[in-house]
Design an enzyme around this catalytic site. Structure first.
Site, PDB file in Angstrom:
ATOM      1  N   ALA A  24       8.402  -8.430 -11.145  1.00 58.98           N
ATOM      2  CA  ALA A  24       6.697  -8.662 -11.145  1.00 58.98           C
ATOM      3  C   ALA A  24       5.600  -7.251 -11.090  1.00 58.98           C
ATOM      4  O   ALA A  24       6.179  -6.620 -10.455  1.00 58.98           O
ATOM      5  CB  ALA A  24       6.761  -9.952 -10.170  1.00 58.98           C
ATOM      6  N   GLN A  51       3.882  -6.958  -8.596  1.00 52.15           N
ATOM      7  CA  GLN A  51       3.913  -6.485  -6.771  1.00 52.15           C
ATOM      8  C   GLN A  51       5.226  -7.347  -6.430  1.00 52.15           C
ATOM      9  O   GLN A  51       5.591  -7.221  -5.609  1.00 52.15           O
ATOM     10  CB  GLN A  51       3.110  -8.028  -6.290  1.00 52.15           C
ATOM     11  N   SER A  52       6.431  -7.102  -7.010  1.00 55.21           N
ATOM     12  CA  SER A  52       7.988  -7.539  -6.751  1.00 55.21           C
ATOM     13  C   SER A  52       7.962  -5.859  -5.662  1.00 55.21           C
ATOM     14  O   SER A  52       7.842  -4.520  -5.644  1.00 55.21           O
ATOM     15  CB  SER A  52       8.939  -6.352  -7.955  1.00 55.21           C
ATOM     16  N   ASN A  53       8.721  -6.429  -5.134  1.00 54.80           N
ATOM     17  CA  ASN A  53       9.198  -6.071  -3.908  1.00 54.80           C
ATOM     18  C   ASN A  53      10.588  -5.422  -4.148  1.00 54.80           C
ATOM     19  O   ASN A  53      11.301  -4.234  -3.271  1.00 54.80           O
ATOM     20  CB  ASN A  53       9.476  -6.796  -1.987  1.00 54.80           C
TER      21      ASN A  53
END
Length: 339
Positions: free
Chosen positions: A74, A76-78
């Site tokens: 995504a 905002q993927s970590n």
């Protein structure tokens, strides 16, 4: 030889991470004693659970002689952010594919937080228009890998879907014994573990790790962050069985212990509810800990709900697995700012 010893790995995470009591929060909620497993303190690029998982992917990538790592997630993927950081640390190039999983978000979401860190780490950023098409996202990564090969590079792809071996979940097979040892030091014999459940790598890995330690009596509750409880339960079961096959161990019955909850999932992946915002503020204002809006905030909202409903008894200790995700908070500045 331990089951994990045959898999190549690269050290990336600070381990063991702390297991800490949360006395202010426990008093505030008036329920069980609550502890937190601080996997937000794994060290790599603002920490998080992905550091444990990436040790195995980058181990395999190095063994294969790769010079470029590709990953999808995504906006905002970590996972994407941590992969970009690990590649930089190990002198490799990185291509990150950002999927549009959360519609209608503004410029802050698309430029701040993990996205900003991806740019700082110097990776190539591409975009994938769909948010619920894991197979398509993987195919797109494979096409990007072909471009890397044509340019003379040696790519390694970290696929998204459950169709590929869950190497990353080995990090939480190992983490289960770490948690048990720390819990024993604190006198916690049979704590309930509560974790976000998304890809199922953390959730499934913990169950298999507990099975290897002979401790399937320790409950693990997975709070759904992307799929409803039944769909997620099936995914975690698949993860457990795939791990046992990959580790070449006998079926343990861990797949029968899968417990998923979706009460705090609405309004859906990456979207904030009143309960999630309350949970983020509650943890911050009682213990000074930052939760993220996508995973840990939603999972902690589920924990709060279980305490308030009385399902978690006052005498039974609870360990909340803080899987990190701190940078994503900055992508949700408008949603988290009080009017």
């Amino acid at each position: 030889m331990r089951p994990l010893d045959s898999f190549p790995r690269v050290p990336l995470a600070h381990r063991p991470t702390p297991l800490e009591a949360l006395p202010n929060l426990s008093r505030h909620l008036g329920g069980p004693p609550i502890f937190v497993k601080r996997d937000d303190c794994t060290g790599l690029a603002m920490g998080g659970n992905k550091a444990r998982q990436l040790e195995f992917y980058f181990g395999e990538a190095r063994e294969a002689g790769a010079d470029t790592v590709l990953v999808t997630g995504a906006v905002q993927s970590n996972y994407v952010r941590s992969t970009a950081a690990a590649a930089a640390k190990l002198g490799m190039r990185c291509v990150v594919q950002l999927e549009e999983r959360v519609a209608g978000m503004g410029e802050t979401y698309h430029r701040s937080g993990n996205v900003l860190l991806n740019e700082i780490f110097g990776c190539r950023i591409v975009h994938y228009p769909e948010g619920e098409d894991e197979a398509g996202a993987d195919r797109s990564l494979d096409a990007l890998a072909d471009e890397v090969r044509m340019a003379g590079g040696r790519p390694y792809v970290i696929h998204l879907s459950a169709a590929y071996p869950p190497l990353g979940a080995l990090g939480y097979v190992e983490a289960a014994s770490e948690i048990l040892a720390q819990a024993a030091e604190l006198g916690l014999d049979r704590p309930t573990l509560i974790t976000p459940s998304g890809s199922a790598a953390t959730h499934g890995g913990l169950l298999v790790g507990l099975a290897l330690e002979g401790r399937l009596d320790v409950p693990v509750i997975g709070m759904c962050v992307r799929r409803n409880a039944q769909v997620q339960r099936d995914r975690v079961i698949g993860m457990v069985l795939a791990l046992e096959d990959m580790l070449e161990i006998q079926p343990s019955g861990a797949h029968l212990r899968v417990d998923t909850r979706d009460d705090t999932l609405p309004p859906g992946y990456g979207r904030l509810s009143t309960g999630v915002v309350e949970a983020i503020r509650l943890m911050a204002r009682t213990e000074g800990l930052v939760l993220d809006p996508v995973y840990t905030g939603r999972a902690f909202a589920g924990l709060v709900s279980l305490v308030r409903s009385g399902e978690l008894g006052a005498e039974d200790p609870v360990i909340f697995v803080h899987t990190g995700g701190t940078p994503a908070v900055f992508g949700y500045a408008e949603e988290l700012t009080e009017p």
